[in-house]
Write a protein that holds these residues in place. Structure first.
Motif, PDB file in Angstrom:
ATOM      1  N   SER A 103     -15.558  -6.278  -3.677  1.00 45.65           N
ATOM      2  CA  SER A 103     -16.929  -6.325  -3.168  1.00 45.65           C
ATOM      3  C   SER A 103     -17.814  -7.223  -4.023  1.00 45.65           C
ATOM      4  O   SER A 103     -18.713  -7.903  -3.514  1.00 45.65           O
ATOM      5  N   LYS A 104     -17.540  -7.262  -5.349  1.00 50.16           N
ATOM      6  CA  LYS A 104     -18.365  -8.074  -6.246  1.00 50.16           C
ATOM      7  C   LYS A 104     -18.097  -9.558  -6.066  1.00 50.16           C
ATOM      8  O   LYS A 104     -19.024 -10.360  -5.962  1.00 50.16           O
ATOM      9  N   TRP A 105     -16.785  -9.969  -6.036  1.00 51.37           N
ATOM     10  CA  TRP A 105     -16.543 -11.404  -5.887  1.00 51.37           C
ATOM     11  C   TRP A 105     -16.859 -11.877  -4.472  1.00 51.37           C
ATOM     12  O   TRP A 105     -17.291 -13.019  -4.278  1.00 51.37           O
ATOM     13  N   GLU A 106     -16.703 -11.021  -3.490  1.00 53.50           N
ATOM     14  CA  GLU A 106     -17.116 -11.396  -2.133  1.00 53.50           C
ATOM     15  C   GLU A 106     -18.628 -11.566  -2.069  1.00 53.50           C
ATOM     16  O   GLU A 106     -19.148 -12.488  -1.433  1.00 53.50           O
ATOM     17  N   GLY A 107     -19.342 -10.653  -2.739  1.00 50.68           N
ATOM     18  CA  GLY A 107     -20.803 -10.738  -2.764  1.00 50.68           C
ATOM     19  C   GLY A 107     -21.283 -11.996  -3.456  1.00 50.68           C
ATOM     20  O   GLY A 107     -22.253 -12.636  -3.019  1.00 50.68           O
ATOM     21  N   LEU A 108     -20.600 -12.369  -4.547  1.00 50.22           N
ATOM     22  CA  LEU A 108     -20.968 -13.585  -5.277  1.00 50.22           C
ATOM     23  C   LEU A 108     -20.766 -14.822  -4.416  1.00 50.22           C
ATOM     24  O   LEU A 108     -21.633 -15.708  -4.342  1.00 50.22           O
ATOM     25  N   LEU A 109     -19.609 -14.903  -3.745  1.00 50.12           N
ATOM     26  CA  LEU A 109     -19.333 -16.043  -2.863  1.00 50.12           C
ATOM     27  C   LEU A 109     -20.364 -16.138  -1.745  1.00 50.12           C
ATOM     28  O   LEU A 109     -20.867 -17.222  -1.425  1.00 50.12           O
ATOM     29  N   LEU A 110     -20.676 -15.004  -1.156  1.00 52.66           N
ATOM     30  CA  LEU A 110     -21.651 -14.972  -0.059  1.00 52.66           C
ATOM     31  C   LEU A 110     -23.018 -15.451  -0.545  1.00 52.66           C
ATOM     32  O   LEU A 110     -23.687 -16.239   0.128  1.00 52.66           O
ATOM     33  N   LYS A 111     -23.393 -15.016  -1.735  1.00 57.88           N
ATOM     34  CA  LYS A 111     -24.687 -15.393  -2.299  1.00 57.88           C
ATOM     35  C   LYS A 111     -24.770 -16.901  -2.546  1.00 57.88           C
ATOM     36  O   LYS A 111     -25.765 -17.550  -2.211  1.00 57.88           O
ATOM     37  N   VAL A 112     -23.696 -17.447  -3.107  1.00 59.40           N
ATOM     38  CA  VAL A 112     -23.664 -18.889  -3.411  1.00 59.40           C
ATOM     39  C   VAL A 112     -23.750 -19.714  -2.131  1.00 59.40           C
ATOM     40  O   VAL A 112     -24.533 -20.657  -2.021  1.00 59.40           O
ATOM     41  N   PHE A 113     -22.947 -19.355  -1.121  1.00 55.51           N
ATOM     42  CA  PHE A 113     -22.924 -20.128   0.116  1.00 55.51           C
ATOM     43  C   PHE A 113     -24.206 -19.933   0.935  1.00 55.51           C
ATOM     44  O   PHE A 113     -24.659 -20.860   1.609  1.00 55.51           O
ATOM     45  N   GLN A 114     -24.786 -18.756   0.868  1.00 55.35           N
ATOM     46  CA  GLN A 114     -26.064 -18.541   1.560  1.00 55.35           C
ATOM     47  C   GLN A 114     -27.163 -19.408   0.952  1.00 55.35           C
ATOM     48  O   GLN A 114     -27.991 -19.978   1.665  1.00 55.35           O
ATOM     49  N   LYS A 115     -27.145 -19.509  -0.362  1.00 53.33           N
ATOM     50  CA  LYS A 115     -28.141 -20.341  -1.052  1.00 53.33           C
ATOM     51  C   LYS A 115     -28.025 -21.795  -0.614  1.00 53.33           C
ATOM     52  O   LYS A 115     -29.026 -22.450  -0.310  1.00 53.33           O
TER      53      LYS A 115
END
Length: 281
Positions: free
Chosen positions: A47-59
Protein backbone atom coordinates in the motif's frame (compact mmCIF):
# COMPACT_ATOMS: atom_id res chain seq x y z
CA UNK A 1 10.37 23.84 -16.58
CA UNK A 2 13.67 24.04 -14.68
CA UNK A 3 17.13 22.94 -15.82
CA UNK A 4 17.23 20.62 -12.81
CA UNK A 5 14.13 18.86 -14.11
CA UNK A 6 15.58 18.48 -17.62
CA UNK A 7 19.14 17.42 -16.77
CA UNK A 8 18.51 13.68 -17.36
CA UNK A 9 16.29 14.13 -20.45
CA UNK A 10 18.86 13.13 -23.07
CA UNK A 11 20.00 10.13 -21.10
CA UNK A 12 16.44 8.93 -20.43
CA UNK A 13 15.38 9.50 -24.05
CA UNK A 14 18.36 7.47 -25.25
CA UNK A 15 17.39 4.64 -22.88
CA UNK A 16 13.69 4.88 -23.68
CA UNK A 17 14.16 4.67 -27.44
CA UNK A 18 15.70 1.21 -27.04
CA UNK A 19 12.37 -0.08 -25.72
CA UNK A 20 10.65 -1.05 -28.95
CA UNK A 21 7.34 -1.82 -27.21
CA UNK A 22 7.04 1.73 -25.93
CA UNK A 23 6.18 3.20 -22.55
CA UNK A 24 4.98 0.00 -20.77
CA UNK A 25 8.30 -1.73 -21.49
CA UNK A 26 10.25 1.38 -20.41
CA UNK A 27 8.34 1.56 -17.12
CA UNK A 28 8.92 -2.15 -16.66
CA UNK A 29 12.68 -1.61 -16.91
CA UNK A 30 12.51 1.08 -14.22
CA UNK A 31 10.43 -1.17 -11.96
CA UNK A 32 12.88 -4.03 -12.54
CA UNK A 33 15.79 -1.78 -11.56
CA UNK A 34 14.00 -0.76 -8.35
CA UNK A 35 13.30 -4.42 -7.54
CA UNK A 36 16.84 -5.65 -8.20
CA UNK A 37 18.95 -2.75 -6.94
CA UNK A 38 16.90 -1.16 -4.14
CA UNK A 39 14.52 -2.08 -1.32
CA UNK A 40 11.69 -0.09 -2.92
CA UNK A 41 9.32 -3.07 -2.94
CA UNK A 42 10.69 -5.13 -0.07
CA UNK A 43 11.31 -2.23 2.33
CA UNK A 44 7.71 -1.07 2.53
CA UNK A 45 4.20 -2.50 2.38
CA UNK A 46 2.43 -2.74 -0.97
CA UNK A 47 0.00 0.00 0.00
CA UNK A 48 2.90 2.37 0.74
CA UNK A 49 4.84 1.91 -2.51
CA UNK A 50 1.61 1.94 -4.52
CA UNK A 51 0.63 5.16 -2.76
CA UNK A 52 4.02 6.71 -3.51
CA UNK A 53 3.81 5.82 -7.21
CA UNK A 54 0.27 7.18 -7.42
CA UNK A 55 1.33 10.41 -5.74
CA UNK A 56 4.29 10.93 -8.09
CA UNK A 57 2.28 10.26 -11.26
CA UNK A 58 -0.66 12.36 -10.09
CA UNK A 59 1.68 15.28 -9.50
CA UNK A 60 3.11 15.01 -13.03
CA UNK A 61 -0.40 14.65 -14.46
CA UNK A 62 -1.45 17.89 -12.78
CA UNK A 63 1.58 19.66 -14.24
CA UNK A 64 0.55 18.54 -17.74
CA UNK A 65 -2.85 20.11 -17.21
CA UNK A 66 -1.25 23.36 -16.06
CA UNK A 67 1.21 23.58 -18.97
CA UNK A 68 0.33 25.81 -21.98
CA UNK A 69 -1.44 23.92 -24.75
CA UNK A 70 1.11 25.00 -27.35
CA UNK A 71 4.00 23.33 -25.49
CA UNK A 72 5.09 20.24 -27.45
CA UNK A 73 4.53 16.84 -25.88
CA UNK A 74 7.86 15.07 -25.49
CA UNK A 75 6.57 11.49 -25.63
CA UNK A 76 3.26 11.41 -27.44
CA UNK A 77 2.72 7.68 -26.91
CA UNK A 78 2.06 8.32 -23.23
CA UNK A 79 -1.53 9.00 -24.35
CA UNK A 80 -1.86 5.76 -26.32
CA UNK A 81 -2.98 2.35 -25.23
CA UNK A 82 -0.40 -0.45 -24.84
CA UNK A 83 -1.72 -2.32 -27.92
CA UNK A 84 -1.21 0.79 -30.06
CA UNK A 85 2.30 1.08 -28.70
CA UNK A 86 3.10 -2.47 -29.77
CA UNK A 87 1.87 -1.76 -33.28
CA UNK A 88 4.11 1.29 -33.58
CA UNK A 89 7.35 -0.01 -32.19
CA UNK A 90 9.61 2.74 -33.47
CA UNK A 91 7.50 5.63 -32.23
CA UNK A 92 7.70 8.21 -30.85
CA UNK A 93 11.18 8.56 -29.46
CA UNK A 94 12.96 7.60 -32.66
CA UNK A 95 11.09 10.44 -34.38
CA UNK A 96 12.36 12.91 -31.82
CA UNK A 97 15.90 11.63 -32.36
CA UNK A 98 15.57 11.89 -36.15
CA UNK A 99 14.70 15.57 -35.81
CA UNK A 100 17.67 16.14 -33.51
CA UNK A 101 20.06 14.24 -35.76
CA UNK A 102 18.91 16.15 -38.83
CA UNK A 103 20.60 19.23 -37.44
CA UNK A 104 24.21 18.99 -38.58
CA UNK A 105 26.71 20.80 -36.40
CA UNK A 106 29.49 22.76 -38.04
CA UNK A 107 33.03 21.95 -37.03
CA UNK A 108 34.63 24.33 -34.54
CA UNK A 109 36.81 26.92 -36.28
CA UNK A 110 39.97 28.68 -35.06
CA UNK A 111 40.13 32.28 -33.88
CA UNK A 112 42.05 34.23 -36.51
CA UNK A 113 42.02 37.72 -35.02
CA UNK A 114 42.07 39.13 -31.49
CA UNK A 115 42.96 42.39 -29.78
CA UNK A 116 46.19 42.88 -27.85
CA UNK A 117 44.66 41.61 -24.60
CA UNK A 118 43.75 38.29 -26.21
CA UNK A 119 46.66 37.57 -28.52
CA UNK A 120 47.14 34.21 -26.80
CA UNK A 121 43.68 33.14 -28.00
CA UNK A 122 44.58 33.31 -31.70
CA UNK A 123 44.69 29.80 -33.14
CA UNK A 124 42.48 28.31 -30.45
CA UNK A 125 39.08 26.99 -31.52
CA UNK A 126 35.84 28.87 -30.89
CA UNK A 127 33.55 27.02 -28.44
CA UNK A 128 30.44 25.47 -29.97
CA UNK A 129 26.93 26.36 -28.77
CA UNK A 130 27.37 24.03 -25.80
CA UNK A 131 30.66 25.62 -24.66
CA UNK A 132 32.61 22.63 -25.92
CA UNK A 133 34.05 21.63 -29.27
CA UNK A 134 32.84 19.95 -32.47
CA UNK A 135 35.54 17.87 -34.15
CA UNK A 136 35.36 15.66 -37.21
CA UNK A 137 34.92 12.37 -35.29
CA UNK A 138 33.04 13.51 -32.19
CA UNK A 139 31.70 16.53 -30.36
CA UNK A 140 31.40 17.53 -26.71
CA UNK A 141 29.62 20.16 -24.65
CA UNK A 142 29.97 21.15 -21.02
CA UNK A 143 28.57 22.87 -17.98
CA UNK A 144 30.56 23.48 -14.83
CA UNK A 145 29.19 20.20 -13.47
CA UNK A 146 29.53 17.76 -16.37
CA UNK A 147 30.74 17.02 -19.89
CA UNK A 148 28.55 15.39 -22.55
CA UNK A 149 30.14 13.64 -25.53
CA UNK A 150 28.56 12.42 -28.77
CA UNK A 151 30.43 9.86 -30.86
CA UNK A 152 28.72 8.92 -34.16
CA UNK A 153 29.50 5.38 -35.31
CA UNK A 154 29.40 4.22 -38.92
CA UNK A 155 28.20 0.67 -39.47
CA UNK A 156 26.31 -1.12 -42.20
CA UNK A 157 23.70 -2.46 -39.75
CA UNK A 158 22.08 -1.07 -36.57
CA UNK A 159 24.37 -1.36 -33.56
CA UNK A 160 23.68 -2.71 -30.09
CA UNK A 161 25.31 -1.85 -26.80
CA UNK A 162 27.23 -5.14 -26.88
CA UNK A 163 28.98 -3.96 -30.08
CA UNK A 164 30.43 -0.92 -28.32
CA UNK A 165 33.57 -0.69 -26.18
CA UNK A 166 33.57 2.21 -23.73
CA UNK A 167 36.01 2.50 -20.85
CA UNK A 168 35.66 5.49 -18.53
CA UNK A 169 38.62 5.96 -16.20
CA UNK A 170 39.20 8.61 -13.58
CA UNK A 171 41.50 10.46 -15.99
CA UNK A 172 41.06 8.54 -19.24
CA UNK A 173 38.48 7.68 -21.88
CA UNK A 174 38.35 5.01 -24.58
CA UNK A 175 35.45 4.75 -27.04
CA UNK A 176 34.89 2.74 -30.21
CA UNK A 177 33.53 -0.41 -31.79
CA UNK A 178 34.75 -3.71 -30.39
CA UNK A 179 37.73 -5.22 -32.22
CA UNK A 180 38.33 -1.94 -34.08
CA UNK A 181 40.63 1.03 -33.62
CA UNK A 182 39.10 3.27 -30.92
CA UNK A 183 37.72 6.64 -31.97
CA UNK A 184 38.67 8.25 -28.65
CA UNK A 185 41.61 6.95 -26.64
CA UNK A 186 43.55 9.22 -24.31
CA UNK A 187 43.91 11.20 -21.13
CA UNK A 188 41.01 13.43 -20.12
CA UNK A 189 41.50 17.13 -19.53
CA UNK A 190 40.71 16.63 -15.81
CA UNK A 191 39.50 14.00 -13.34
CA UNK A 192 35.91 12.71 -13.43
CA UNK A 193 33.73 10.72 -11.05
CA UNK A 194 33.69 7.23 -12.56
CA UNK A 195 30.70 6.08 -10.50
CA UNK A 196 28.57 9.00 -11.73
CA UNK A 197 29.69 8.86 -15.38
CA UNK A 198 27.54 6.85 -17.80
CA UNK A 199 27.10 6.03 -21.47
CA UNK A 200 24.24 4.84 -23.67
CA UNK A 201 23.79 3.92 -27.32
CA UNK A 202 21.54 6.46 -28.99
CA UNK A 203 19.58 5.68 -32.17
CA UNK A 204 21.64 2.48 -32.58
CA UNK A 205 24.39 4.60 -34.12
CA UNK A 206 25.65 7.24 -31.66
CA UNK A 207 27.36 6.79 -28.29
CA UNK A 208 26.25 9.41 -25.76
CA UNK A 209 28.56 9.76 -22.76
CA UNK A 210 28.05 11.91 -19.67
CA UNK A 211 31.09 12.59 -17.48
CA UNK A 212 30.67 14.06 -14.00
CA UNK A 213 33.44 16.56 -13.25
CA UNK A 214 35.27 16.42 -9.92
CA UNK A 215 36.37 20.05 -10.11
CA UNK A 216 33.14 21.94 -10.73
CA UNK A 217 34.79 25.36 -10.71
CA UNK A 218 36.62 25.28 -14.05
CA UNK A 219 35.85 25.04 -17.75
CA UNK A 220 37.64 22.41 -19.82
CA UNK A 221 39.56 23.74 -22.82
CA UNK A 222 39.67 20.27 -24.45
CA UNK A 223 38.26 16.79 -23.92
CA UNK A 224 41.43 14.74 -24.49
CA UNK A 225 44.84 16.25 -23.79
CA UNK A 226 45.86 15.73 -27.44
CA UNK A 227 42.81 17.63 -28.78
CA UNK A 228 43.18 21.20 -30.04
CA UNK A 229 42.19 23.66 -27.26
CA UNK A 230 39.15 25.91 -27.30
CA UNK A 231 39.19 29.48 -25.99
CA UNK A 232 37.62 29.33 -22.54
CA UNK A 233 37.48 33.13 -22.61
CA UNK A 234 34.80 32.82 -25.29
CA UNK A 235 32.60 30.55 -23.17
CA UNK A 236 29.28 32.18 -22.42
CA UNK A 237 26.99 30.18 -20.08
CA UNK A 238 23.29 30.88 -20.55
CA UNK A 239 21.94 33.38 -17.99
CA UNK A 240 19.00 31.04 -17.38
CA UNK A 241 21.43 28.36 -16.20
CA UNK A 242 23.08 30.63 -13.62
CA UNK A 243 19.95 30.72 -11.47
CA UNK A 244 20.16 26.93 -11.12
CA UNK A 245 23.63 27.05 -9.55
CA UNK A 246 24.32 27.24 -5.83
CA UNK A 247 25.40 30.60 -4.45
CA UNK A 248 29.15 29.95 -4.36
CA UNK A 249 29.32 28.44 -7.86
CA UNK A 250 27.12 31.17 -9.31
CA UNK A 251 29.36 33.88 -7.81
CA UNK A 252 32.41 32.20 -9.34
CA UNK A 253 30.82 31.97 -12.80
CA UNK A 254 29.66 35.59 -12.66
CA UNK A 255 33.20 36.62 -11.66
CA UNK A 256 34.66 34.67 -14.60
CA UNK A 257 32.21 36.33 -17.00
CA UNK A 258 32.99 39.78 -15.56
CA UNK A 259 36.75 39.22 -15.92
CA UNK A 260 36.23 38.03 -19.48
CA UNK A 261 34.32 41.20 -20.39
CA UNK A 262 36.95 43.35 -18.68
CA UNK A 263 39.73 41.69 -20.70
CA UNK A 264 37.80 42.16 -23.93
CA UNK A 265 37.58 45.90 -23.21
CA UNK A 266 41.21 46.15 -22.11
CA UNK A 267 40.21 46.88 -18.51
CA UNK A 268 41.60 45.37 -15.27
CA UNK A 269 40.06 42.16 -13.97
CA UNK A 270 38.70 41.82 -10.42
CA UNK A 271 42.03 40.41 -9.19
CA UNK A 272 43.98 43.18 -10.87
CA UNK A 273 41.68 45.75 -9.30
CA UNK A 274 42.33 44.27 -5.85
CA UNK A 275 46.10 44.46 -6.40
CA UNK A 276 45.79 48.09 -7.50
CA UNK A 277 43.76 48.94 -4.40
CA UNK A 278 46.37 47.28 -2.17
CA UNK A 279 49.15 49.24 -3.85
CA UNK A 280 47.21 52.50 -3.45
CA UNK A 281 46.75 51.84 0.28
Amino acid sequence: MSAEEEKFDRLLLAIAEQHKNGIPEFLGTIASFLRRKTDFFSGASQSKWEGLLLKVFQKESELVIEEPKNEPTKIETAKKEPETLKNKKDEPISEIREVENSIQEELSTPINEADDSEKDEVGKLKPNAGNGCTLDKYSWTQTLQEVEIKVPLSNSSPLRARDIAVTIGKTSLKVGLKNQEPIINGQLNAEVKQEDSVWVLQDNKTVLITLEKINKMTWWDRLITTDPPISTRKINPEPSKLSDLDGETRSLVEKMMYDQRQKEMGLPTSEEKKKMEILEK
